[in-house]
Scaffold this motif. Structure first.
Motif, PDB file in Angstrom:
ATOM      1  N   THR A 112       0.737  -1.213   0.048  1.00  0.00           N
ATOM      2  CA  THR A 112      -0.032   0.068   0.057  1.00  0.00           C
ATOM      3  C   THR A 112       0.783   1.334  -0.081  1.00  0.00           C
ATOM      4  O   THR A 112       1.944   1.179   0.532  1.00  0.00           O
ATOM      5  N   VAL A 113       0.190   2.288  -0.753  1.00  0.00           N
ATOM      6  CA  VAL A 113       0.808   3.858  -0.578  1.00  0.00           C
ATOM      7  C   VAL A 113       1.119   3.993   0.985  1.00  0.00           C
ATOM      8  O   VAL A 113       2.265   4.646   1.274  1.00  0.00           O
ATOM      9  N   ALA A 114       0.202   3.807   1.763  1.00  0.00           N
ATOM     10  CA  ALA A 114       0.573   4.047   3.157  1.00  0.00           C
ATOM     11  C   ALA A 114       1.452   3.654   3.876  1.00  0.00           C
ATOM     12  O   ALA A 114       2.425   4.006   4.713  1.00  0.00           O
ATOM     13  N   GLU A 115       1.750   2.041   3.590  1.00  0.00           N
ATOM     14  CA  GLU A 115       3.041   1.588   4.098  1.00  0.00           C
ATOM     15  C   GLU A 115       4.259   2.299   3.867  1.00  0.00           C
ATOM     16  O   GLU A 115       5.193   2.364   4.357  1.00  0.00           O
ATOM     17  N   ILE A 116       4.356   2.317   2.511  1.00  0.00           N
ATOM     18  CA  ILE A 116       5.501   3.013   1.798  1.00  0.00           C
ATOM     19  C   ILE A 116       5.914   4.399   2.515  1.00  0.00           C
ATOM     20  O   ILE A 116       6.966   4.645   2.858  1.00  0.00           O
ATOM     21  N   VAL A 117       4.818   5.115   2.570  1.00  0.00           N
ATOM     22  CA  VAL A 117       4.813   6.563   3.257  1.00  0.00           C
ATOM     23  C   VAL A 117       5.312   6.365   4.578  1.00  0.00           C
ATOM     24  O   VAL A 117       6.283   7.080   4.945  1.00  0.00           O
ATOM     25  N   ARG A 118       4.793   5.564   5.267  1.00  0.00           N
ATOM     26  CA  ARG A 118       5.063   5.273   6.868  1.00  0.00           C
ATOM     27  C   ARG A 118       6.755   4.971   7.076  1.00  0.00           C
ATOM     28  O   ARG A 118       7.215   5.589   7.755  1.00  0.00           O
ATOM     29  N   LEU A 119       7.141   4.049   6.014  1.00  0.00           N
ATOM     30  CA  LEU A 119       8.543   3.451   5.798  1.00  0.00           C
ATOM     31  C   LEU A 119       9.569   4.623   5.635  1.00  0.00           C
ATOM     32  O   LEU A 119      10.265   4.903   6.118  1.00  0.00           O
ATOM     33  N   GLY A 120       8.846   5.541   4.579  1.00  0.00           N
ATOM     34  CA  GLY A 120       9.854   6.607   4.268  1.00  0.00           C
ATOM     35  C   GLY A 120       9.993   7.802   5.370  1.00  0.00           C
ATOM     36  O   GLY A 120      10.851   8.199   5.703  1.00  0.00           O
ATOM     37  N   GLU A 121       8.892   7.919   6.184  1.00  0.00           N
ATOM     38  CA  GLU A 121       9.133   8.930   7.133  1.00  0.00           C
ATOM     39  C   GLU A 121       9.985   8.363   8.134  1.00  0.00           C
ATOM     40  O   GLU A 121      10.941   9.233   8.778  1.00  0.00           O
ATOM     41  N   GLU A 122      10.024   7.110   8.675  1.00  0.00           N
ATOM     42  CA  GLU A 122      11.069   6.554   9.291  1.00  0.00           C
ATOM     43  C   GLU A 122      12.519   6.470   8.971  1.00  0.00           C
ATOM     44  O   GLU A 122      13.258   7.137   9.757  1.00  0.00           O
ATOM     45  N   ILE A 123      12.296   6.006   7.693  1.00  0.00           N
ATOM     46  CA  ILE A 123      13.694   5.954   7.079  1.00  0.00           C
ATOM     47  C   ILE A 123      14.384   7.527   6.940  1.00  0.00           C
ATOM     48  O   ILE A 123      15.640   7.639   6.955  1.00  0.00           O
ATOM     49  N   TYR A 124      13.626   8.564   6.652  1.00  0.00           N
ATOM     50  CA  TYR A 124      14.276   9.804   6.525  1.00  0.00           C
ATOM     51  C   TYR A 124      14.835  10.232   7.743  1.00  0.00           C
ATOM     52  O   TYR A 124      16.059  10.637   8.125  1.00  0.00           O
ATOM     53  N   ASP A 125      14.229   9.936   8.988  1.00  0.00           N
ATOM     54  CA  ASP A 125      14.828  10.237  10.374  1.00  0.00           C
ATOM     55  C   ASP A 125      16.123   9.663  10.556  1.00  0.00           C
ATOM     56  O   ASP A 125      16.903  10.008  11.092  1.00  0.00           O
ATOM     57  N   GLU A 126      16.311   8.420  10.113  1.00  0.00           N
ATOM     58  CA  GLU A 126      17.175   7.390  10.355  1.00  0.00           C
ATOM     59  C   GLU A 126      18.449   7.662   9.512  1.00  0.00           C
ATOM     60  O   GLU A 126      19.757   7.337  10.030  1.00  0.00           O
TER      61      GLU A 126
END
Length: 294
Positions: A112-126
């Motif tokens: 889902t788009v929502a899953e990729i966006v959620r992971l992207g938010e986390e990975i941006y921070d990391e």
């Protein structure tokens, strides 16, 4: 079966389709919030991301974050990166490589788009937040302080590009658009990756939609591949340029800004040599193969 090299007309059509799709996504996102009072409606700035705003390739950092979440192994990444580099040097009709345009984002198929966006938010921070070039952030701030809108323009998937833009307080982002139906990715691209001429198409389409005067706009990039985008605006700036872009900037009288240190330049060398297209095709295509073999 050997692949057939697409004609110049086909490549141009793909670039235009990719640019239009990216501009529509960027315009829709920008209109989600009202413009601030005093916004300059006809001038804007466009920033490439990889090695311009962010040290290294954003998709490379995203993939590292996915790897830490066991999406695939380091061995997978190395094998598929080598395969894509071989493809880039052998040409588009290499017999052992499927059409990289179709496989470039196939790893998200069924997610889902929502899953990729959620992971992207986390990975941006990391992985990304501490890799921004202070000099480029200062350039962005100057445009914002002047009341101008600022968009990122990148081959990175548009959802990841939009996350970076939001975190930096920008108007939005032009990025590669992956087809989604009912919020689920199909694994196909809309047009092609937003790269080279496709970036110029996206900037022109967004300017038309937003009423921008491109003669009053500024574009920034590190890569010779972005000459088409740099050429459609009134002011072009080469930031952390590769050798070919530095030469082109001198020829055209474009500004040159370099915010790299020797240490940073060494650290980003491999992602820079591979290029956003190579990394995207290698990793995303490889993930699709890995998932089919499970």
């Amino acid at each position: 079966m050997r692949l057939t090299r697409p004609s110049a007309r086909e490549r141009a059509a793909r670039a235009q389709l990719a640019g239009q799709a990216s501009a529509e996504a960027a315009s829709a996102a920008a209109h989600a919030e009202p413009l601030a009072p005093g916004t300059d409606l006809t001038a804007a700035a466009f920033f490439d991301v990889d090695n311009t705003v962010l040290a290294g390739a954003s998709i490379y950092h995203f993939v590292r974050g996915l790897a830490s979440r066991k999406f695939f192994t380091t061995g997978d990444l190395v094998r598929f990166a080598v395969r894509q580099v071989r493809f880039r040097f052998a040409g588009e009709d290499s017999g052992d490589i499927r059409d990289s345009r179709e496989e470039a984002l196939s790893f998200v198929a069924g997610r889902t788009v929502a899953e990729i966006v959620r992971l992207g938010e986390e990975i941006y921070d990391e992985e990304m937040a501490d890799r921004l070039y202070a000099g480029s952030i200062e350039l962005i701030k100057r445009h914002l302080d002047a009341g101008q809108r600022v968009w990122l323009v990148t081959a990175t998937p548009v959802e990841l590009a939009q996350i970076i833009a939001r975190r930096l307080g920008l108007s939005g982002a032009l990025g590669t658009v992956a087809e989604a139906v009912d919020g689920v990715y199909t694994g196909r691209l809309v047009g092609e990756m937003l790269h080279g001429p496709a970036k110029a198409s996206a900037v022109r389409a967004l300017a038309a939609a937003e009423g921008l005067d491109l003669r009053r706009c500024t574009a920034y990039s590190d890569s010779i591949n972005d000459v088409p985008m740099l050429s459609v605006v009134g002011t072009a700036v080469a930031v952390n340029p590769d050798g070919a872009l530095r030469d082109a900037a001198r020829k055209h009288g474009w500004q040159i800004r370099d915010f790299r240190t020797a240490r940073k330049a060494a650290r980003i060398g491999v992602p820079s040599v591979l290029g956003a297209g190579a990394i995207t095709g290698a990793v995303f295509g490889g993930l699709a193969v890995r998932r089919r073999l499970r």
